[in-house]
Design an enzyme around this catalytic site. Structure first.
Site, PDB file in Angstrom:
ATOM      1  CE1 TYR A  65      25.107  14.840   9.648  1.00  0.00           C
ATOM      2  CE2 TYR A  65      26.730  16.397  10.449  1.00  0.00           C
ATOM      3  CZ  TYR A  65      26.393  15.136  10.017  1.00  0.00           C
ATOM      4  OH  TYR A  65      27.362  14.169   9.971  1.00  0.00           O
ATOM      5  CG  HIS A 134      27.439  12.844   4.572  1.00  0.00           C
ATOM      6  ND1 HIS A 134      26.615  13.784   5.127  1.00  0.00           N
ATOM      7  CD2 HIS A 134      27.721  11.993   5.571  1.00  0.00           C
ATOM      8  CE1 HIS A 134      26.422  13.494   6.398  1.00  0.00           C
ATOM      9  NE2 HIS A 134      27.081  12.404   6.691  1.00  0.00           N
ATOM     10  N   PRO A 214      32.329   8.240  17.998  1.00  0.00           N
ATOM     11  CG  PRO A 214      33.724   9.962  18.738  1.00  0.00           C
ATOM     12  CD  PRO A 214      32.556   9.693  17.837  1.00  0.00           C
ATOM     13  N   GLY A 222      26.537   5.969  28.973  1.00  0.00           N
ATOM     14  CA  GLY A 222      25.411   5.386  29.703  1.00  0.00           C
ATOM     15  C   GLY A 222      24.060   5.626  29.052  1.00  0.00           C
TER      16      GLY A 222
HETATM   17  P1  ATR Z   1      27.912  11.070  16.697  1.00  0.00           P
HETATM   18  O1  ATR Z   1      29.308  11.195  16.165  1.00  0.00           O
HETATM   19  O2  ATR Z   1      27.055  10.202  15.829  1.00  0.00           O
HETATM   20  O3  ATR Z   1      27.301  12.385  17.075  1.00  0.00           O
HETATM   21  P2  ATR Z   1      28.839  10.287  19.351  1.00  0.00           P
HETATM   22  O4  ATR Z   1      29.718  11.466  19.311  1.00  0.00           O
HETATM   23  O5  ATR Z   1      29.457   8.940  19.551  1.00  0.00           O
HETATM   24  O6  ATR Z   1      27.969  10.213  18.034  1.00  0.00           O
HETATM   25  O7  ATR Z   1      27.719  10.453  20.452  1.00  0.00           O
HETATM   26  C1  ATR Z   1      26.915  11.579  20.600  1.00  0.00           C
HETATM   27  C2  ATR Z   1      25.995  11.361  21.776  1.00  0.00           C
HETATM   28  O8  ATR Z   1      26.790  11.085  22.930  1.00  0.00           O
HETATM   29  C3  ATR Z   1      25.127  12.533  22.109  1.00  0.00           C
HETATM   30  O9  ATR Z   1      23.795  12.124  22.152  1.00  0.00           O
HETATM   31  C4  ATR Z   1      25.612  13.009  23.473  1.00  0.00           C
HETATM   32  O10 ATR Z   1      24.540  13.354  24.323  1.00  0.00           O
HETATM   33  P3  ATR Z   1      24.494  14.816  25.050  1.00  0.00           P
HETATM   34  O11 ATR Z   1      24.185  15.777  23.987  1.00  0.00           O
HETATM   35  O12 ATR Z   1      23.399  14.632  26.032  1.00  0.00           O
HETATM   36  O13 ATR Z   1      25.828  15.020  25.665  1.00  0.00           O
HETATM   37  C5  ATR Z   1      26.325  11.808  24.040  1.00  0.00           C
HETATM   38  N1  ATR Z   1      27.498  12.203  24.828  1.00  0.00           N
HETATM   39  C6  ATR Z   1      28.601  12.819  24.340  1.00  0.00           C
HETATM   40  N2  ATR Z   1      29.478  13.029  25.339  1.00  0.00           N
HETATM   41  C7  ATR Z   1      28.910  12.557  26.456  1.00  0.00           C
HETATM   42  C8  ATR Z   1      29.330  12.477  27.829  1.00  0.00           C
HETATM   43  N3  ATR Z   1      30.511  12.925  28.200  1.00  0.00           N
HETATM   44  N4  ATR Z   1      28.489  11.894  28.718  1.00  0.00           N
HETATM   45  C9  ATR Z   1      27.273  11.412  28.330  1.00  0.00           C
HETATM   46  N5  ATR Z   1      26.821  11.460  27.063  1.00  0.00           N
HETATM   47  C10 ATR Z   1      27.627  12.022  26.135  1.00  0.00           C
END
Ligand code: ATR
Length: 352
Positions: A65, A134, A214, A222
């Protein structure tokens, strides 16, 4: 749901070897880019510390990452400001290079060991709590990869072993070498393929599940609907966030939005609460770069859902109505290529 008194963060056991984590973990990946531009270092550190103050003790990173291992370096800096023994730190090895159309994976014992040494250094810790492969290198017998991981456990460099996106056969074979503590799998309302085989198998073997993405990479918050997909990010070409697929998927968001109103929470809280309710052996790791969104996610712990509620929510997202693959490249074990001095040939086609 986000307001009011502090949410009591439940704790759960993953696997049968003694690992205990906060029910809600935190995915650190986005802090160094991916779905957005990287955040300044001090912002990243303050979010990790904020999460800890709210009872989140389970942090997820990987050596792949961020540019030049930026994510592990950032997490390492944040950890310096937290009590090490109260943190459950997970990192990963195995992805040498991740490209839109292919993922280069290495699971040789020498590579496992050198990655572990590198991660320990960058994270500034004496041990890693949960160390995942991974992706699975199918050109190396999993027994060999596991053999080295087992040695790392015996040496105290890692405490528990995890696998990400393995097949059922790999899980069984790996578990026979050394107990697997957790599987990190994509799991959310719109990515439910693990329900059929992987979840029953992990329960049979006593392995925990750590759902990544998740909240559907922000979809249930959104992303792509209420706000646009951030430019120059992975999501700009993601099959579920582009073109006709996104248009089709909007209906799913609208249904979840309506159900969320009924439950007095935000759509993303409902989607995350649904994952949290899938079992005591499940600890999702949503990622966010914003304190406001982190608070929103923490609020999902308070959303209580009955069996009927869970069914209504599942039914609102029929899998055959979800448009687009869950990943850009189907980067799972059957389509990996082991890096062996030369990258895969340009015209190399991964079989489906
Ligand atoms: P991953 O596990 O692949 O990181 P995820 O957790 O399902 O994926 O989603 C991460 C994304 O959800 C991020 O881009 C995050 O955007 P922000 O950094 O702008 O928050 C978005 N995300 C997480 N929580 C959020 C929330 N409560 N409202 C809106 N977007 C959210």
């Amino acid at each position: 749901m986000a307001e009011g008194k502090q949410v009591e963060m439940p704790r759960v056991k993953l696997g049968s070897q003694g690992l205990e984590v906060s029910k809600l973990g935190y995915g650190c990946m986005g802090l160094t880019g991916g779905y957005n531009a990287p955040v300044p270092e001090e912002v990243g550190i303050s979010i990790i510390k904020y999460a800890f103050d709210k009872g989140i003790t389970f942090y997820d990173t990987s050596d792949v990452y961020g540019a030049d291992h930026a994510n592990e370096l950032l997490v390492g800096k944040a950890l310096k400001q937290l009590p090490r023994e109260k943190v459950q730190l997970a990192t990963k090895f195995g992805i040498v290079k991740s490209q839109p159309t292919c993922v280069i994976v290495n699971g040789t014992p020498e590579y496992v060991r050198s990655c572990c040494e590198g991660s320990l250094k960058r994270l500034g810790v004496e041990y890693i709590d949960l160390y995942y492969a991974h992706r699975i290198d199918t050109t190396v017998p999993i027994e060999e990869t596991m053999g080295e991981l087992k040695k790392l456990v015996e040496e105290g460099k890692i405490k528990y072993i995890g696998l990400s996106e393995p097949s059922p056969d790999t899980i069984r074979r790996a578990h026979a070498v050394h107990p697997i503590t957790a599987l990190q799998m994509e799991y959310s309302l719109w990515s439910r393929d693990i329900e059929e085989e992987i979840i029953p198998l992990s329960r049979e073997l006593g392995i925990g599940i750590v759902p990544y993405s998740p909240v559907g990479r922000g979809f249930f918050g959104g992303r792509g609907i209420v706000d646009s997909v951030p430019p120059k990010t992975y999501l700009e070409t993601h099959p579920r966030f582009t073109g006709e697929n996104l248009e089709k998927n909007k209906i799913i968001y609208t249904r979840i939005e309506a159900l969320a109103k009924k439950h007095g929470c935000t759509p993303i809280q409902l989607a995350l609460a649904w994952v949290l309710h899938q079992g005591d052996d499940i600890a999702p790791i949503p990622g966010t770069t914003k304190i406001k969104n982190l608070d929103d996610n923490i609020g999902s712990v308070r959303v209580k859902l009955t069996k009927d509620d869970l069914k209504d929510i599942s039914d609102a997202v029929p899998i055959n109505e979800v448009a687009g693959n869950r990943q850009l490249s189907e980067a799972f074990e059957k389509i990996t290529w082991r890096y062996a001095n030369t990258p895969p040939p340009k015209d190399y086609k991964f079989s489906a």
